[in-house]
Design an enzyme around this catalytic site. Structure first.
Site, PDB file in Angstrom:
ATOM      1  N   ASN A  50       0.865  -1.177   0.000  1.00 21.57           N
ATOM      2  CA  ASN A  50       0.000   0.000   0.000  1.00 21.57           C
ATOM      3  C   ASN A  50       0.901   1.225   0.000  1.00 21.57           C
ATOM      4  OD1 ASN A  50      -2.122   1.623   2.480  1.00 21.57           O
ATOM      5  ND2 ASN A  50      -2.027   1.934   0.306  1.00 21.57           N
ATOM      6  N   GLY A  51       0.774   2.069  -1.011  1.00 19.62           N
ATOM      7  CA  GLY A  51       1.600   3.270  -1.086  1.00 19.62           C
ATOM      8  C   GLY A  51       2.059   3.499  -2.511  1.00 19.62           C
TER       9      GLY A  51
END
Ligand code: SF4
Length: 490
Positions: A131-132
């Site tokens: 996530n990111g």
């Protein structure tokens, strides 16, 4: 005769927008489980974990599980419930698993970019869910390609799996630190190896990641397993117990012998995404010791203090505007009511992302209870204004329902700058607060008044202090990590 049935390419269809495209979108949710009992399967727990993180990404879902040192992965386009059924979950054997739900920002929306990414190599296999957004993904990708490493997707997350695989001969711990020191940007990672579950968070902790445990029965029976999740609501969903947040710059390795934690970065400065609290996260989650629901109530109270207006009713735009409306009502003594209803079942619809369709989509998603607002001076609280289409449409449907006055209050400061850390922001020119003053905006939305919470007010709602500091980049243009080409106020 030509068939009248037209097959829609699902991958293309998912490249379109949804009725919430006037919101910023979270990129992903990650989840991982490591069970102590080797006879148990972790995939079904992962499935339920992902269901509770569905709000963080609705374009694709995937689960990878390890069984007898072999990682198997299933992933596809759509919601968790579209991609998995009892049979596909049951096929994923083994006591450890990682899962991912995705909304694309870096890389297109197609099944090739769905996660987890799996790499099988001479020394073993790994699966990565991220996530990111990596700010140096292009450079790292080029270096890996020059070294003869092939890619199957356009996702920046595949860079991570390939880097770990390349460094794996140094041992897991060293491979992780070498990889993590090389990549820049925001990342909350869960990694599955042949015999371990790993979690890691970037040195600023921009995206959330927390640790939970499964105890089953009395606590004296010991730990039945460990969980890593983007939000604590996913730990609750599988009957786990929240243990703590993963610290910025921390790596945690969970295997049958131990839970090992180490910091890979001396320079850590917490800069958690403030938008997680404003909009992205579920209200029942606690991120970095701050209660998301409580922060929304406080934001409403602060808005009431900063920009009260004489009114008969305060209503919130569901879902995140509602707690803020409760707070505003408490602070100003204004009656709180439910004037706007949100359809929970619209989901992502296959519509063209032009402005006209976006305007229509708001009325599909939201409707007004006219009996509640007729003849009243109404304050409407929303979490943010991005393009302005939702707010404009809401003002219009409230007036059509007979509201005498419509005052908009927003519990985030104006969004004027793009996000580079895993949140899908429209082009700067499409951010309605970029280049428009608040009075100009108010006029453009057709409201009687408009006010945003101040940056100081937002920080107060998040209990900001030395220990709790936040990223405010999309509001202020000041980012926790240098962003190439970004000039404040450009
Ligand atoms: S720029 Fe905005 S959306 Fe992006 S991480 Fe920072 S606060 Fe969150």
């Amino acid at each position: 005769m030509k068939s009248s049935i037209e097959l829609v390419d699902k991958m293309t269809a998912y490249e379109v927008c949804c009725p919430e495209d006037d919101k910023l979108h979270e990129e992903c949710g990650v989840f991982g489980v490591f069970l102590s009992d080797p006879q148990r399967d972790a995939a079904s727990l992962t499935y339920y974990g992902l269901l509770s993180l569905q709000h963080r990404g609705q374009e694709s879902a995937g689960i990878a599980a390890v069984h007898e040192k072999t990682i198997e992965c299933r992933k596809g386009m759509g919601l968790v419930g579209d991609v998995f059924n009892p049979d596909t979950v049951a096929q994923l054997k083994g006591p450890a698993a990682v899962g991912h739900v995705r909304y694309s920002t870096a890389g297109g929306s197609c099944v090739e970019n769905a996660q987890p990414f799996v790499s099988r190599f001479k020394l073993g296999s790994i699966a990565v869910a991220h996530n990111g957004t990596l700010t140096n993904a292009d450079v790292v990708r080029e270096l890996l390609e020059d070294a003869g490493i092939g890619f199957t997707s356009s996702s920046d997350s595949e860079v991570i799996v390939n880097l770990i695989a390349k460094n794996y001969k140094k041992g897991l711990e060293k491979a992780l630190t070498d990889t993590i020191k090389f990549i820049k940007g925001s990342y909350a990672l869960v990694v599955l190896t042949d015999d371990a579950l790993v979690g890691a968070r970037d040195p600023n902790g921009i995206r959330p990641l927390c640790l939970g445990k499964l105890t089953e029965g009395s606590k004296s029976e010991g730990t039945a397993g460990w969980i890593l999740a983007s939000e604590s609501c996913a730990i609750d969903a599988v009957g786990g117990e929240f243990v703590r947040d993963i610290e910025p710059g921390e790596v945690i390795i969970i295997n049958n012998e131990e839970v090992l934690s180490f910091s890979f970065s001396e320079k850590t400065r917490r800069a958690v995404c403030s938008f997680e609290y404003v909009y992205f996260a579920r209200p029942d989650s606690i991120i970095d010791k701050v209660d998301v629901y409580g922060s929304r109530i406080r934001a409403g109270e602060i808005l009431g203090r900063e920009s009260a207006v004489s009114a008969d009713l305060v209503i919130g735009v569901p879902d995140s505007g509602v707690p803020a409306a409760i707070g505003y009502g408490r602070a100003t003594g204004t009656l709180f009511g439910l004037g706007i209803v949100k359809s929970k079942y619209v989901g992502r619809t296959f519509i063209a992302p032009d402005q006209a369709m976006r305007e229509k989509a708001v009325s599909v998603k939201h409707n007004v209870i006219d009996r509640e607002v007729r003849g009243k001076r109404v304050v409407v609280i929303d979490d943010s204004i991005v393009r302005g289409t939702t707010s404009r449409r809401l003002v219009s449907i409230l007036r059509n329902a007979g509201a005498k006055e419509v005052h908009i209050r927003i519990c985030s400061p104006p969004v004027r700058f793009p996000c580079y850390f895993g949140i899908d922001t429209p082009h700067r020119k499409d951010l309605i607060s970029n280049g428009n003053s608040v009075p100009e905006l108010c006029k453009s939305l057709g409201a009687d008044s408009l006010a945003f919470i101040s940056v100081e007010g937002l920080l107060e709602s998040l209990d900001a202090d030395e220990e709790h500091s936040y990223c405010l980049g999309c509001f202020t243009g000041e980012y926790p990590i240098p962003v190439s080409g970004e000039t404040r106020g450009e």
